[in-house]
Write an enzyme that holds these catalytic residues in place. Structure first.
Site, PDB file in Angstrom:
ATOM      1  CG  HIS A 308       7.501   0.450   2.697  1.00 18.10           C
ATOM      2  ND1 HIS A 308       8.146   1.426   3.228  1.00 18.10           N
ATOM      3  CD2 HIS A 308       7.007  -0.049   3.843  1.00 18.10           C
ATOM      4  CE1 HIS A 308       8.178   1.373   4.279  1.00 18.10           C
ATOM      5  NE2 HIS A 308       7.278   0.490   4.787  1.00 18.10           N
ATOM      6  CG  ASP A 366       2.140  -5.949   6.576  1.00 20.71           C
ATOM      7  OD1 ASP A 366       2.582  -6.506   7.535  1.00 20.71           O
ATOM      8  OD2 ASP A 366       2.055  -4.642   6.473  1.00 20.71           O
TER       9      ASP A 366
HETATM   10  N1  ACO Z   1      -1.106  -1.704  -5.786  1.00 18.87           N
HETATM   11  C1  ACO Z   1      -1.093  -1.114  -6.947  1.00 18.87           C
HETATM   12  N2  ACO Z   1      -0.559   0.290  -7.055  1.00 18.87           N
HETATM   13  C2  ACO Z   1       0.137   0.750  -6.098  1.00 18.87           C
HETATM   14  C3  ACO Z   1       0.398   0.301  -4.740  1.00 18.87           C
HETATM   15  C4  ACO Z   1      -0.259  -1.239  -4.704  1.00 18.87           C
HETATM   16  N3  ACO Z   1      -0.118  -1.814  -3.630  1.00 18.87           N
HETATM   17  N4  ACO Z   1       1.007   0.962  -4.158  1.00 18.87           N
HETATM   18  C5  ACO Z   1       1.037   1.938  -4.698  1.00 18.87           C
HETATM   19  N5  ACO Z   1       0.628   2.088  -6.078  1.00 18.87           N
HETATM   20  C6  ACO Z   1       0.690   2.818  -6.927  1.00 18.87           C
HETATM   21  C7  ACO Z   1      -0.016   4.226  -6.712  1.00 18.87           C
HETATM   22  O1  ACO Z   1      -1.499   3.939  -7.482  1.00 18.87           O
HETATM   23  C8  ACO Z   1       0.523   5.406  -7.289  1.00 18.87           C
HETATM   24  O2  ACO Z   1       0.586   5.256  -8.734  1.00 18.87           O
HETATM   25  P1  ACO Z   1       0.360   6.659  -9.559  1.00 18.87           P
HETATM   26  O3  ACO Z   1       1.761   7.401  -9.293  1.00 18.87           O
HETATM   27  O4  ACO Z   1       0.126   6.173 -10.889  1.00 18.87           O
HETATM   28  O5  ACO Z   1      -0.768   7.690  -9.064  1.00 18.87           O
HETATM   29  C9  ACO Z   1       2.176   4.935  -7.023  1.00 18.87           C
HETATM   30  O6  ACO Z   1       2.049   3.529  -6.926  1.00 18.87           O
HETATM   31  C10 ACO Z   1       2.662   5.474  -5.841  1.00 18.87           C
HETATM   32  O7  ACO Z   1       1.571   5.025  -4.752  1.00 18.87           O
HETATM   33  P2  ACO Z   1       1.449   6.177  -3.450  1.00 18.87           P
HETATM   34  O8  ACO Z   1       0.166   5.729  -2.709  1.00 18.87           O
HETATM   35  O9  ACO Z   1       1.590   7.614  -3.937  1.00 18.87           O
HETATM   36  O10 ACO Z   1       2.844   5.695  -2.383  1.00 18.87           O
HETATM   37  P3  ACO Z   1       2.764   5.985  -0.997  1.00 18.87           P
HETATM   38  O11 ACO Z   1       4.360   5.808  -0.846  1.00 18.87           O
HETATM   39  O12 ACO Z   1       1.835   7.232  -0.596  1.00 18.87           O
HETATM   40  O13 ACO Z   1       1.924   4.568  -0.488  1.00 18.87           O
HETATM   41  C11 ACO Z   1       1.594   2.661   0.584  1.00 18.87           C
HETATM   42  C12 ACO Z   1       2.657   3.511   0.124  1.00 18.87           C
HETATM   43  C13 ACO Z   1       0.341   3.089   1.294  1.00 18.87           C
HETATM   44  C14 ACO Z   1       2.108   1.464   1.495  1.00 18.87           C
HETATM   45  C15 ACO Z   1       1.004   1.827  -0.715  1.00 18.87           C
HETATM   46  O14 ACO Z   1       1.970   1.394  -1.507  1.00 18.87           O
HETATM   47  C16 ACO Z   1      -0.219   1.004  -0.475  1.00 18.87           C
HETATM   48  O15 ACO Z   1      -1.246   1.326  -0.337  1.00 18.87           O
HETATM   49  N6  ACO Z   1       0.153  -0.323  -0.456  1.00 18.87           N
HETATM   50  C17 ACO Z   1      -0.777  -1.402  -0.181  1.00 18.87           C
HETATM   51  C18 ACO Z   1      -1.037  -1.453   1.515  1.00 18.87           C
HETATM   52  C19 ACO Z   1       0.097  -1.953   2.259  1.00 18.87           C
HETATM   53  O16 ACO Z   1       0.679  -3.013   1.845  1.00 18.87           O
HETATM   54  N7  ACO Z   1       0.522  -1.553   3.252  1.00 18.87           N
HETATM   55  C20 ACO Z   1       1.729  -1.890   3.975  1.00 18.87           C
HETATM   56  C21 ACO Z   1       2.774  -0.919   4.207  1.00 18.87           C
HETATM   57  S1  ACO Z   1       3.985  -1.767   5.059  1.00 18.87           S
HETATM   58  C22 ACO Z   1       3.651  -1.496   6.536  1.00 18.87           C
HETATM   59  O17 ACO Z   1       2.881  -0.702   7.209  1.00 18.87           O
HETATM   60  C23 ACO Z   1       4.281  -2.368   7.826  1.00 18.87           C
END
Ligand code: ACO
Length: 431
Positions: A308, A366
Site C-alpha cells: 500500500h 482487498d
Molecule cells: N508484490 C510484490 N512486490 C511489491 C508489491 C507487491 N504487491 N507491492 C510493492 N512491491 C515492491 C515494488 O516492486 C517495489 O520494489 P523496489 O523498491 O525493489 O522497486 C517496492 O515494493 C515499492 O513498491 P512501489 O510500487 O514503489 O510502491 P507504491 O507505494 O507506489 O505502490 C501499490 C503501492 C500500487 C498498492 C503496490 O503495492 C501494488 O501494486 N500492490 C498490488 C496491488 C494492490 O493490492 N492494490 C490495492 C491497493 S489498496 C486500495 O486501493 C484499496
C-alpha cells in the site's frame, strides 16, 4: 495550523529561502511551498505525490507506520464493530456522530432518494448487454447531471447537500442495476423498508419470480464492507474527484471521474485482481512459485492485495475483513474453501519472507474482501462497483470540504519539461 516558530531553509546557488512549516493535528509537519516559485523561481518535482500534501482536510487521518485509520478521529475498527454505514456517512459528511434524531432524519432522507429517474432506465439499455458494471456506472453517474438539474449549482450549499444525499442514496441502485443489466435480469426497484445494505443485496439478488430474504449476517457483512471502504483521505480516486471539482465541474461529473479512476487494478480493481490471482494459484503447493515471481525484478507479477502506498504496517481494514471472511464462510457452511486456504497460507508465507518484511508489504483491505463478496454470490465484475458505492460518501465529503473552503483554487500541477526546446517548423517535402 501554521507554526511560525519552525521554518525550513532552502539554499539555491548560495541564496537562502525560508519556507514556513505547517503543523497538523496529527502526522508530520508540512513545508509550505506555495510562494516558492514566486520567490525562488523553482518548482518541486514529486511524480505520484509521494511527499506532497495536495490540500488540508479534517476528514480522515492515516498513520501508515502504525497501521491506524481514523475517520473524524474515530478508529476504523470501532466504527466497523459498533456503528453502521449510514451513521459513518453522517460522520464523514458532517464531522460528528449524529444524535439519535439527526440519524433518524438522515436515514429517512437517504432512504427516500433511492429510486432513480425512470428515464434513466433507458440510459442503461444503451450499453452493450455484456458491459462491465463499472463502465456502466461511469456513464450513468456522469449522466445524473442531465436528470437532476436542481442540484448542480455548486455555489449553493443546499444544492450541494441535496446532490450529496442523492448520490449516497442512488449509488446502490445504480450499481445493482448495472449488475442486473450485465446478467440479463430485470431491474429490481429499491425497498425503503430495508436498511441500506439489505436493500442493496435485495436489488442485486431478488428476481420477480421468487421471494428473496436477506440474511442479517450477510447484510451486516455487506454493511461492514461499505464502512471499511468509506473514505481513505487523498487516494488516487479522491484526488481525481478534487481535481475535477477544482474547475467548478458539476458534482455528478466529479464523482464519475472518481469512479473511472477507481477502476484501475492498482486501486479499486485490486480485489478483483486478487481473487483471480488466488484462484490462479489454486493450491497451497503452488504458493512458493508465485512468491518467487512476485520477488523477481524481471517479472511484472505482483502479489495482488499486498502493499500500500501509505500503510507500511498491516492495513487495519484487512484485520476486520479477515474476521468477516471467517464469519461469512462459516454462516454459508463453506468449509475448507480452497481460495481462503490459499489466501491464509499465502499471507503467512509472504509475511515470513524477508522480501516482503523489508519492503514493509502487508495485506491490504482487498486481500480478503473478494473472498467475502464471492461467497455472498457476487461475480468478480461487481467487486469494484461495490467499492465505488462505498467510497461515494468519501468522495462527496472531500468534495464538499473542498468547495466549502473559500480559498480553494483550480488544481494545476507544474512539470519537469524534458522535450525539445523551440525549433522552426519544417515543410513536409523537406522532412
Ligand atoms: N508484490 C510484490 N512486490 C511489491 C508489491 C507487491 N504487491 N507491492 C510493492 N512491491 C515492491 C515494488 O516492486 C517495489 O520494489 P523496489 O523498491 O525493489 O522497486 C517496492 O515494493 C515499492 O513498491 P512501489 O510500487 O514503489 O510502491 P507504491 O507505494 O507506489 O505502490 C501499490 C503501492 C500500487 C498498492 C503496490 O503495492 C501494488 O501494486 N500492490 C498490488 C496491488 C494492490 O493490492 N492494490 C490495492 C491497493 S489498496 C486500495 O486501493 C484499496
Amino acid at each position: 495550523m501554521t507554526d511560525s516558530s519552525k521554518t525550513a531553509t532552502l539554499t539555491i546557488d548560495g541564496k537562502s529561502f525560508d519556507l514556513p512549516l505547517l503543523s497538523p493535528t496529527a502526522g508530520p509537519d508540512v513545508i509550505d511551498i506555495r510562494k516558492l516559485y514566486a520567490e525562488a523561481g523553482v518548482f518541486t518535482y514529486d511524480p505520484g505525490y509521494t511527499s506532497t500534501a495536495s490540500c488540508d482536510s479534517t476528514i480522515t487521518y492515516i498513520d501508515g507506520a502504525k497501521g491506524e485509520l481514523l475517520h473524524r478521529g474515530y478508529p476504523i475498527d470501532q466504527l466497523a464493530e459498533k456503528s453502521h454505514y449510514l451513521e459513518v456517512c453522517y460522520l464523514l459528511l458532517y464531522g460528528e456522530l449524529p444524535k439519535a434524531s439527526d440519524l433518524e432524519a438522515f436515514e429517512a432522507t437517504i432512504t427516500r432518494h433511492t429510486m432513480i429517474h425512470e428515464q434513466m432506465h433507458n440510459f442503461f439499455r444503451g450499453f452493450r448487454r455484456d458491459a462491465h458494471p463499472m463502465a456502466t456506472m461511469v456513464g450513468v453517474v456522469g449522466a445524473m447531471s442531465a436528470f437532476y438539474h436542481d442540484s448542480t449549482d455548486i455555489s449553493d450549499p443546499r444544492q450541494r447537500e441535496i446532490a450529496s444525499h442523492r448520490m449516497i442514496a442512488k449509488m446502490p441502485t445504480i450499481a445493482a442495476m448495472a449488475y442486473k443489466y450485465s446478467i440479463g435480469q430485470p431491474f429490481v426497484y429499491p425497498r425503503n423498508d430495508l436498511d441500506y445494505a439489505s436493500n442493496f443485496l435485495h436489488m442485486c439478488f431478488a428476481v420477480p419470480a421468487e421471494q428473496y430474504e436477506v440474511d442479517p449476517i450477510l447484510s451486516r457483512a455487506m454493511d461492514r464492507i461499505f464502512i471499511l471502504h468509506a473514505d481513505h483521505e487523498q487516494n488516487a480516486s479522491t484526488s481525481t474527484v478534487r481535481l475535477a471539482s477544482s474547475s467548478g465541474a458539476n458534482p455528478f461529473a466529479c464523482i464519475a471521474a472518481g469512479i473511472a479512476c477507481l477502476w484501475g487494478p492498482a486501486h479499486g480493481g485490486a480485489n478483483q485482481a486478487c481473487l483471480e490471482m488466488l484462484k490462479e494459484i489454486g493450491s497451497v503447493e503452488r504458493i512458493p512459485e508465485f512468491i518467487a515471481r512476485a520477488k523477481d525484478k524481471d517479472d511484472p507479477f505482483r502479489l495482488m492485495g499486498f502493499g500500500h502506498r501509505v500503510y507500511k504496517n498491516v492495513d487495519p481494514r484487512a484485520k476486520v475483513m479477515k474476521q468477516s471472511a471467517d464469519e461469512v464462510l462459516d454462516l454459508l457452511g463453506i468449509e475448507n474453501n480452497p481460495v481462503l486456504q490459499v489466501a491464509k497460507e499465502l499471507e503467512k508465507q509472504a509475511l515470513d519472507d524477508p522480501y516482503f518484511a523489508d519492503k514493509k508489504l502487508f495485506p491490504n483491505v482487498d486481500f480478503y474482501s473478494g473472498i467475502i463478496l464471492e461467497a455472498m454470490g457476487f461475480p468478480t465484475s461487481m467487486f469494484t462497483p461495490i467499492f465505488a458505492l462505498s467510497r461515494t460518501v468519501g468522495w462527496i465529503s472531500q468534495w464538499k470540504e473542498q468547495l466549502s473552503d473559500p480559498a480553494h483554487k483550480i488544481g494545476r500541477p507544474r512539470q519537469l519539461y524534458l522535450g525539445e526546446t523551440a525549433r522552426d517548423y519544417i515543410d513536409v517535402e523537406d522532412r
